[in-house]
Design a protein around this motif. Structure first.
Motif, short mmCIF file in Angstrom:
data_model
loop_
_atom_site.label_atom_id
_atom_site.label_comp_id
_atom_site.label_asym_id
_atom_site.label_seq_id
_atom_site.Cartn_x
_atom_site.Cartn_y
_atom_site.Cartn_z
N GLN A 80 19.35 8.71 16.35
CA GLN A 80 18.71 8.50 15.05
C GLN A 80 17.36 9.21 14.98
O GLN A 80 17.01 9.81 13.96
N GLN A 81 16.62 9.17 16.06
CA GLN A 81 15.32 9.85 16.10
C GLN A 81 15.49 11.36 15.98
O GLN A 81 14.61 12.05 15.45
N SER A 82 16.61 11.87 16.44
CA SER A 82 16.87 13.31 16.34
C SER A 82 17.36 13.70 14.95
O SER A 82 16.96 14.74 14.41
N LEU A 83 18.20 12.84 14.34
CA LEU A 83 18.80 13.18 13.05
C LEU A 83 17.87 12.89 11.88
O LEU A 83 17.72 13.71 10.97
N ASP A 84 17.27 11.71 11.87
CA ASP A 84 16.40 11.31 10.76
C ASP A 84 15.38 10.31 11.30
O ASP A 84 15.57 9.10 11.19
N PRO A 85 14.30 10.79 11.88
CA PRO A 85 13.35 9.89 12.55
C PRO A 85 12.65 8.91 11.63
O PRO A 85 12.14 7.89 12.09
N ARG A 86 12.61 9.19 10.34
CA ARG A 86 11.92 8.29 9.42
C ARG A 86 12.80 7.15 8.92
O ARG A 86 12.32 6.23 8.27
N ALA A 87 14.08 7.22 9.22
CA ALA A 87 15.01 6.17 8.77
C ALA A 87 14.79 4.89 9.57
O ALA A 87 14.33 4.92 10.71
#
Length: 248
Positions: A136-143
């Motif tokens: 998740q941190q790699s794909l969309d860290p702000r999610a």
């Protein structure tokens, strides 16, 4: 041993403790969570007694120390999922603490501590959570990263509804399976649009308390933005916390 000491809690008599330790339904998840919370509560209530080296008999003191270690282990795996005020870093610190405590206990006691299957399953939960957060941190860290989404509850629910549609005929051909899956997804769609119609699933609930039964990402109060969690640091903090428990 637990039957002997849990009756010290004001909320439990001998009959209640027996029901906790020997439930009618072995898959009664709320009962299991209640037992875990009772052990944690008991351990915390005895901290002042353990700090006094001369207040207990040797055997009783040894029992309470064992329960205290068990409590720390259970708290580490349970709290990240039910304490809605925890941040993502705090959740993974608890999981890291569990992984290290479980390894230490399993390395020392093997099957007398827990079965190989249970050890593998619980450590896999921790591993999958860490891997999922890293992705998740790699794909969309702000999610926002909600730990409850890591499990396979949606898959279990879909399977259950697919099997339910077949009625007494649980076997099916490929074509029938496709039809039933489509119908199950239609049911999912209805429940998503009208969640008040969904009765839920008894065996997938954590407890019988309303507040815990309906924990989801919307009501989580802690900061669970993926980029706010330093995963290696949380893991090291969990390790240090486990070491401090084992040393004392």
């Amino acid at each position: 041993m637990l039957a002997r000491y849990l009756v010290w809690l004001p909320a439990y008599d001998e009959a209640a403790v027996t029901k906790l330790l020997h439930p009618d339904d072995p898959q009664d998840v709320p009962r299991a969570v209640e037992l875990m919370l009772a052990i944690i509560e008991f351990s915390k209530s005895q901290c002042h007694v353990l700090n006094d080296s001369f207040s207990l008999e040797v055997d009783t003191r040894a029992d309470l120390i064992s329960i205290s270690l068990l409590s720390a282990l259970l708290e580490s795996i349970l709290t990240p999922f039910i304490n809605v005020s925890l941040s993502l870093s705090e959740q993974f610190q608890y999981l890291g603490r569990y992984a290290h405590l479980a390894y230490a206990f399993f390395h020392a006691h093997r099957r007398s501590f827990m079965s190989y299957q249970l050890y593998y399953d619980t450590q896999t939960v921790v591993k999958n959570a860490c891997f999922s957060l890293a992705k998740q941190q790699s794909l969309d860290p702000r999610a926002r990263f909600y730990l409850g989404d890591v499990g396979d509850d949606p898959l279990e629910i879909l399977f259950g509804r697919t099997r339910m549609i077949g009625g007494h005929n649980s076997a099916c051909s490929y074509a029938q399976a496709i039809d039933r899956l489509g119908a199950a997804k239609d049911i999912d769609g209805v429940f998503k649009r009208h969640p008040e119609l969904d009765p839920g699933h008894r065996r997938l609930k954590l407890t019988r308390h309303e507040g815990v039964d309906h924990i989801n990402r919307e009501i989580w109060k802690g900061d669970i933005a993926a980029n706010r969690c330093d995963l290696p640091l949380a893991w090291r903090n969990g390790r240090d916390s486990a070491l401090s428990i084992l040393i004392t």
